[in-house]
Design a protein around this motif. Structure first.
Motif, PDB file in Angstrom:
ATOM      1  N   GLU A  48       1.548   4.413  -2.889  1.00  0.00           N
ATOM      2  CA  GLU A  48       1.790   5.967  -2.347  1.00  0.00           C
ATOM      3  C   GLU A  48       2.840   6.274  -2.905  1.00  0.00           C
ATOM      4  O   GLU A  48       2.888   7.525  -3.537  1.00  0.00           O
ATOM      5  CB  GLU A  48       1.626   6.164  -1.039  1.00  0.00           C
ATOM      6  CG  GLU A  48       0.311   5.600  -0.358  1.00  0.00           C
ATOM      7  CD  GLU A  48       0.191   6.215   0.991  1.00  0.00           C
ATOM      8  OE1 GLU A  48       1.171   6.791   1.771  1.00  0.00           O
ATOM      9  OE2 GLU A  48      -0.921   5.507   1.767  1.00  0.00           O
ATOM     10  N   ILE A  98       0.961  -1.234  -0.025  1.00  0.00           N
ATOM     11  CA  ILE A  98      -0.020  -0.013  -0.052  1.00  0.00           C
ATOM     12  C   ILE A  98       0.905   1.170  -0.058  1.00  0.00           C
ATOM     13  O   ILE A  98       0.541   2.227  -0.547  1.00  0.00           O
ATOM     14  CB  ILE A  98      -0.957   0.065   1.095  1.00  0.00           C
ATOM     15  CG1 ILE A  98      -2.131   1.007   1.015  1.00  0.00           C
ATOM     16  CG2 ILE A  98      -0.262   0.294   2.640  1.00  0.00           C
ATOM     17  CD1 ILE A  98      -3.113   0.711  -0.045  1.00  0.00           C
ATOM     18  N   HIS A 146      -3.652  -6.040  -0.544  1.00  0.00           N
ATOM     19  CA  HIS A 146      -3.825  -5.414   0.676  1.00  0.00           C
ATOM     20  C   HIS A 146      -5.023  -5.608   1.332  1.00  0.00           C
ATOM     21  O   HIS A 146      -4.670  -6.016   2.612  1.00  0.00           O
ATOM     22  CB  HIS A 146      -3.399  -4.090   0.385  1.00  0.00           C
ATOM     23  CG  HIS A 146      -3.616  -2.907   1.677  1.00  0.00           C
ATOM     24  ND1 HIS A 146      -2.585  -3.066   2.515  1.00  0.00           N
ATOM     25  CD2 HIS A 146      -4.564  -2.186   2.261  1.00  0.00           C
ATOM     26  CE1 HIS A 146      -2.732  -2.299   3.605  1.00  0.00           C
ATOM     27  NE2 HIS A 146      -4.083  -1.808   3.634  1.00  0.00           N
ATOM     28  N   ARG A 197      -4.642  -3.470  -4.555  1.00  0.00           N
ATOM     29  CA  ARG A 197      -5.512  -3.026  -3.521  1.00  0.00           C
ATOM     30  C   ARG A 197      -6.237  -4.120  -2.964  1.00  0.00           C
ATOM     31  O   ARG A 197      -6.417  -4.242  -1.613  1.00  0.00           O
ATOM     32  CB  ARG A 197      -6.333  -2.005  -4.024  1.00  0.00           C
ATOM     33  CG  ARG A 197      -5.764  -0.541  -4.045  1.00  0.00           C
ATOM     34  CD  ARG A 197      -6.567   0.537  -4.387  1.00  0.00           C
ATOM     35  NE  ARG A 197      -7.826   0.566  -3.572  1.00  0.00           N
ATOM     36  CZ  ARG A 197      -9.151   1.183  -3.997  1.00  0.00           C
ATOM     37  NH1 ARG A 197      -9.296   1.676  -5.056  1.00  0.00           N
ATOM     38  NH2 ARG A 197     -10.277   1.135  -3.261  1.00  0.00           N
TER      39      ARG A 197
END
Length: 118
Positions: free
Chosen positions: A44, A40, A114, A111
């Motif tokens: 970013e 994650i 995660h 995602r």
């Protein structure tokens, strides 16, 4: 003695999308060593690097800029090898296929990965 920026030290020490955040003392080796960054935060970091490239390059921005920046400096990073590999994979995807394609890939794949862990 080298100068330093208190603002930069504050920023990288509190924002988990910076690889510098993920260095810790290893009691077995008695050294500061890189720790693998959770996916994650790699996402970013990708977004941060692409955004920085678009801002710094302005009208001269190319979708290959963030990848080239990473590749030109990779020997100076103290980044965990798995973190570096994930970031480079995503930066290459941006360079080859563009941001929209890459962000859709992230939504569809990373995602979800995660979410399974948390």
């Amino acid at each position: 003695m080298f100068g330093y920026s208190e603002a930069w030290l504050h920023h990288k020490g509190r924002n988990k999308h910076h690889w510098e955040y993920w260095n810790d003392y290893n009691p077995k080796t008695a050294r500061i060593e890189p720790v693998e960054m959770p996916t994650i935060y790699v996402i970013e970091m990708l977004c941060d690097r692409v955004a920085a490239s678009t801002i710094y390059k302005g009208k001269d921005y190319s979708r290959k800029d963030a990848l080239e920046y990473f590749q030109n400096r990779r020997d100076h990073y103290g980044m965990h090898s798995n973190t570096a590999a994930k970031l480079e994979f995503l930066l290459k995807m941006v360079a080859d296929n563009g941001e929209d394609y890459t962000f859709q890939y992230i939504k569809d794949n990373l995602r979800r990965e995660h979410a399974k862990k948390h």
